[in-house]
Design an enzyme around this catalytic site. Structure first.
Site, PDB file in Angstrom:
ATOM      1  N   ASP A 150       7.491 -18.104  11.560  1.00  0.00           N
ATOM      2  CA  ASP A 150       6.820 -19.380  11.311  1.00  0.00           C
ATOM      3  C   ASP A 150       7.832 -20.516  11.398  1.00  0.00           C
ATOM      4  OD1 ASP A 150       4.313 -18.217  10.858  1.00  0.00           O
ATOM      5  OD2 ASP A 150       4.751 -17.871   8.746  1.00  0.00           O
ATOM      6  N   ASP A 184      -0.853 -19.529  15.242  1.00  0.00           N
ATOM      7  CA  ASP A 184      -1.840 -19.978  14.255  1.00  0.00           C
ATOM      8  C   ASP A 184      -2.572 -21.221  14.742  1.00  0.00           C
ATOM      9  OD1 ASP A 184      -0.885 -17.935  12.641  1.00  0.00           O
ATOM     10  OD2 ASP A 184       0.456 -19.246  11.513  1.00  0.00           O
TER      11      ASP A 184
END
Length: 227
Positions: A150, A184
């Site tokens: 991330d 995402d």
């Protein structure tokens, strides 16, 4: 919409996702943060998680991670057949594009969990090391046991709440708090497009149905007149 176009779109989205992840993994130490364009609200912040999109977890431990990976793999296999079916049936363009975004995002995070543990050195928060790709000593874990990378962090509001506020007075407050990745973003974009254009697609189908009914009615009237 042609199958080749959908495949190229998925490959492009996947390439963008993986390029950014590999760059962050091999240039940032765990927890390192970079202010993009010098903006406090737009940051690259390297973290890893073993869970789902937006940092959500399926559970703790190796078994939970394997179950999540297998679930993603099943979703990808099902998605492959379903997108192919939609193309053959001539689904609306925006519906296929939405499905391509969701598929590319799911595949991007699946690649992380399945292979990143095998090809990357461990990013140790204590050592603050820059992870090496394809290290001589092997990766930090085995197949299906990698972590998702991330990096996007948008703390648009980062402040301390006033003391007079009931319950939360004086506490630190951040909006938007999750650290997430490009995959995402693709998944969220696909879902958002479906929500936006679903009514238009439904309206278009209803309009086509009414047109066919009207044509059939005319045909019946004409046939009765001829007889």
């Amino acid at each position: 919409m042609k199958k080749r176009t959908i495949i190229l779109l998925i490959l492009l989205l996947l390439a963008i996702d993986q390029t950014i992840k590999i760059y962050v993994k091999t240039n940032f130490y765990y927890g390192e943060e970079y202010y993009v364009f010098g903006q406090d609200w737009f940051r690259l912040h390297f973290l890893e998680n073993s869970g789902m999109a937006w940092g959500f977890k399926f559970g703790d431990g190796y078994l939970a991670k394997v179950v999540l990976i297998l679930f993603r793999l099943a979703a990808i296999i099902w998605g492959t057949f379903y997108i192919n079916k939609m193309i053959k049936k001539g689904y609306a363009k925006f519906f296929l594009i939405s499905a391509a975004f969701i598929y590319a995002g799911a595949l991007g995070n699946l690649i992380d969990g399945a292979f990143y543990g095998m090809i990357f050195e461990k990013s140790d928060p204590a050592l603050q090391n820059i992870a090496e790709i394809f290290p001589s000593g092997g990766g930090y874990s085995g197949f299906l046991n990698g972590n998702v990378v991330d990096m996007w962090f948008f703390p648009i509001i980062d402040t301390r709440l006033p003391e007079w506020l009931p319950f939360w007075g004086g506490e630190h407050f951040t909006f938007f708090d999750p650290v997430f990745n490009t995959a995402d973003v693709w998944i969220s974009t696909g879902v958002l497009l479906l929500l936006i254009f679903h009514k238009n697609i439904t309206r278009q189908k209803n309009s086509n149905s009414k047109h066919l009914e009207y044509t059939n009615t005319n045909r019946i009237i004409l046939n009765n007149d001829i007889q």
